[in-house]
Every structure is written in C-alpha cells, then in structure tokens.
Design a protein around this motif. Sequence first.
Motif, mmCIF file in Angstrom:
data_model
loop_
_atom_site.group_PDB
_atom_site.id
_atom_site.type_symbol
_atom_site.label_atom_id
_atom_site.label_comp_id
_atom_site.label_asym_id
_atom_site.label_seq_id
_atom_site.Cartn_x
_atom_site.Cartn_y
_atom_site.Cartn_z
ATOM 1 N N TYR A 213 -95.080 -50.524 7.453
ATOM 2 C CA TYR A 213 -94.447 -51.694 6.847
ATOM 3 C C TYR A 213 -94.756 -52.911 7.708
ATOM 4 O O TYR A 213 -94.660 -52.846 8.940
ATOM 5 N N GLU A 214 -95.086 -54.014 7.034
ATOM 6 C CA GLU A 214 -95.338 -55.248 7.774
ATOM 7 C C GLU A 214 -95.063 -56.447 6.880
ATOM 8 O O GLU A 214 -95.371 -56.437 5.688
ATOM 9 N N ARG A 215 -94.490 -57.471 7.475
ATOM 10 C CA ARG A 215 -94.321 -58.765 6.790
ATOM 11 C C ARG A 215 -95.049 -59.827 7.603
ATOM 12 O O ARG A 215 -94.830 -59.964 8.799
ATOM 13 N N LEU A 216 -95.910 -60.556 6.923
ATOM 14 C CA LEU A 216 -96.679 -61.610 7.561
ATOM 15 C C LEU A 216 -96.486 -62.910 6.776
ATOM 16 O O LEU A 216 -96.356 -62.887 5.540
ATOM 17 N N GLN A 217 -96.487 -64.023 7.467
ATOM 18 C CA GLN A 217 -96.351 -65.322 6.815
ATOM 19 C C GLN A 217 -97.621 -66.121 7.047
ATOM 20 O O GLN A 217 -97.986 -66.427 8.181
ATOM 21 N N LEU B 62 -96.741 -58.732 2.318
ATOM 22 C CA LEU B 62 -96.079 -57.486 2.706
ATOM 23 C C LEU B 62 -97.052 -56.322 2.602
ATOM 24 O O LEU B 62 -97.771 -56.193 1.606
ATOM 25 N N VAL B 63 -97.074 -55.486 3.627
ATOM 26 C CA VAL B 63 -97.768 -54.200 3.579
ATOM 27 C C VAL B 63 -96.683 -53.139 3.415
ATOM 28 O O VAL B 63 -95.802 -53.000 4.270
ATOM 29 N N VAL B 64 -96.737 -52.411 2.310
ATOM 30 C CA VAL B 64 -95.677 -51.438 2.000
ATOM 31 C C VAL B 64 -96.294 -50.049 1.795
ATOM 32 O O VAL B 64 -95.978 -49.354 0.827
ATOM 33 N N GLY B 65 -97.168 -49.655 2.735
ATOM 34 C CA GLY B 65 -97.910 -48.408 2.594
ATOM 35 C C GLY B 65 -97.238 -47.191 3.181
ATOM 36 O O GLY B 65 -97.917 -46.195 3.457
ATOM 37 N N GLY B 66 -95.934 -47.244 3.374
ATOM 38 C CA GLY B 66 -95.216 -46.109 3.964
ATOM 39 C C GLY B 66 -94.400 -45.331 2.966
ATOM 40 O O GLY B 66 -93.323 -44.832 3.293
ATOM 41 N N GLY B 67 -94.920 -45.166 1.748
ATOM 42 C CA GLY B 67 -94.148 -44.511 0.697
ATOM 43 C C GLY B 67 -94.103 -43.001 0.765
ATOM 44 O O GLY B 67 -93.366 -42.384 0.000
ATOM 45 N N TYR C 177 -99.693 -63.694 12.592
ATOM 46 C CA TYR C 177 -98.890 -64.016 11.409
ATOM 47 C C TYR C 177 -97.701 -63.064 11.216
ATOM 48 O O TYR C 177 -96.847 -63.293 10.360
ATOM 49 N N THR C 178 -97.647 -61.991 11.993
ATOM 50 C CA THR C 178 -96.657 -60.934 11.767
ATOM 51 C C THR C 178 -95.241 -61.401 12.086
ATOM 52 O O THR C 178 -94.982 -61.946 13.157
ATOM 53 N N GLN C 179 -94.330 -61.126 11.144
ATOM 54 C CA GLN C 179 -92.904 -61.427 11.311
ATOM 55 C C GLN C 179 -92.070 -60.161 11.513
ATOM 56 O O GLN C 179 -91.008 -60.211 12.121
ATOM 57 N N ALA C 180 -92.541 -59.049 10.981
ATOM 58 C CA ALA C 180 -91.828 -57.769 11.117
ATOM 59 C C ALA C 180 -92.849 -56.645 10.981
ATOM 60 O O ALA C 180 -93.811 -56.761 10.206
ATOM 61 N N LEU C 181 -92.644 -55.561 11.734
ATOM 62 C CA LEU C 181 -93.600 -54.460 11.747
ATOM 63 C C LEU C 181 -92.859 -53.174 12.084
ATOM 64 O O LEU C 181 -92.053 -53.135 13.012
ATOM 65 N N ALA C 182 -93.135 -52.099 11.316
ATOM 66 C CA ALA C 182 -92.532 -50.796 11.593
ATOM 67 C C ALA C 182 -93.442 -49.699 11.083
ATOM 68 O O ALA C 182 -93.912 -49.755 9.937
ATOM 69 N N VAL C 183 -93.717 -48.720 11.925
ATOM 70 C CA VAL C 183 -94.446 -47.531 11.494
ATOM 71 C C VAL C 183 -93.398 -46.506 11.080
ATOM 72 O O VAL C 183 -92.851 -45.769 11.904
ATOM 73 N N ALA C 184 -93.105 -46.485 9.803
ATOM 74 C CA ALA C 184 -92.041 -45.626 9.278
ATOM 75 C C ALA C 184 -92.213 -45.509 7.772
ATOM 76 O O ALA C 184 -92.709 -46.430 7.114
#
Length: 255
Positions: A184-188, A195-200, A213-220
């Motif tokens: 998961y990642e949020r970039l501005q 948004l990268v939402v590839g953790g489904g 540019y990253t505002q939030a990042l989680a490998v989950a």
Amino acid sequence: MQRALLLLLFLGLALGQRLAVIGDWGQDTPGRLQVARLFRAEHARKPLAALLTAGDNFYPRGQVVEGFLRELPPVPLYPAFGNHDTPHLEEQLRRFHLERPYYQVRLGAIEFLVLYTEGNLRAQRAWLAQALSHSQAAWTALILHRPLYSSGLHGGSPSLRSLLEPLLRQHRIPLVLAGHDHHYERLQVGPTTHLVVGGGGASLYPTKPPSPYTQALAVAHHALFLEAEGKTLVGLALDPSGRVLDRFVLRKGSP
C-alpha cells in the motif's frame, strides 16, 4: 409524498455511499482469505455499494475462480485487468458483462475511468480525453493496473506518466488507483493523489526506499474504502485485522 421521500433517500445513498477497492488479490493465499473476511465484516458494519479492482484478479493466468468471488460481499464488482489476467481476458470480460477492458462507471458522486494497461494505451488515451471532457461527476478517479508512481519493486511507469500525466494535470484529476506492486502506498504528485493498492491477497514483497512523493507506505495485505459526500472524499486503508494503515481526506478546490 411517498415517492418524493424515496427519491430523497435514493439521492442521499448515491452521494454518501461507501465503495471499496482491492488489487492483486486473486491468489489462493491466507492473505486473500483474510482480506475477503475484512470486506465481509466491513460490509456488515456499514454496507458497501460496490467493489472495484485494480487488476490481477485471478492468478496465475486469469482463469476465473468463482469461489474467490463468492467469498466477497454480494455487491456489484467492477474490475480493472492486469498482466496476470491477460491470458484469459475474454473469459473475464464475459464473466463481468463487459464489452472491452476499458470503460467508465458512475458510482454516486464518483466517476471511475478504468484503463487496461496491457492494451493499446494510445487509443485508450483518446477515449479517456473525451470521457474527461464530458464528465459531470463531482469526483473523477482513474483506475488501472500498472502505477504511474510507486516505490515498489516494479516501480512507476515512465511511459504511463508521459502518456497520461498531461491529462491528469489539465483536468486536475484528484485520484489515481493502481496495483501491480504488492503493497500500500499513497503519493501526492501535483493535484493528484496516487494510490498503490496491490496488497489484496497475493504474496507480499518489500519496497524500495520511499519516493519523494510518498505520504504513506505499508507492506501489508489491505483493502481501501472510499466515501464521497459533496466536496469531500475520504479514503481509509485497513489491514485484515482492521488496523488503520492510512487515512486521507481530499477536498474539492484544494491546491
């Protein structure tokens, strides 16, 4: 009088509805099952109006697995398609009643423009430009499989940036959703939240150092929930336990 009340109720639901997004999910892993359970729990807590995907719906070669679909909440599903879906793309198009792998769908206050990153993107760009110029929705979001920006191992696509970013800036598109990288990642970037939402559900892997540019990042493993109401769009990313990975608020007219 009763018809008027029903109309008001419908309009309220349309503007305040809750949507969910999932990416890179259709693999037979504990993570996929945990995310599916999260969706069902959240749907029971506060109903979802629809579910969208950012592609790689079925691993390894796109063959539809009905059991995976039955584990999701019983709401309409609007897929994007990724590289793992390409070998059985026609089967998926039939399953989801679509004529082609790029299309638009209006869900309440948000109009989603779905692109197919494995296909002819120059032809899709012409379609996208026309769709953006005619959109009357309060919010417009682009959803595709390969990201323009990402700190993942695949990384963002320079060719997609070159092709699409002028349109994003011209129309001040507030939101782009993608998968392909399994985190998961949020970039501005300028006026656009990516948004990268590839953790489904597919297997996770580490990222590179965060982008500037990253505002939030989680490998989950995770799911994304969106709610639009008037001039506000709220996003919430949860891991399978319900822990908040990220929360953001977009406002119309913000720089």
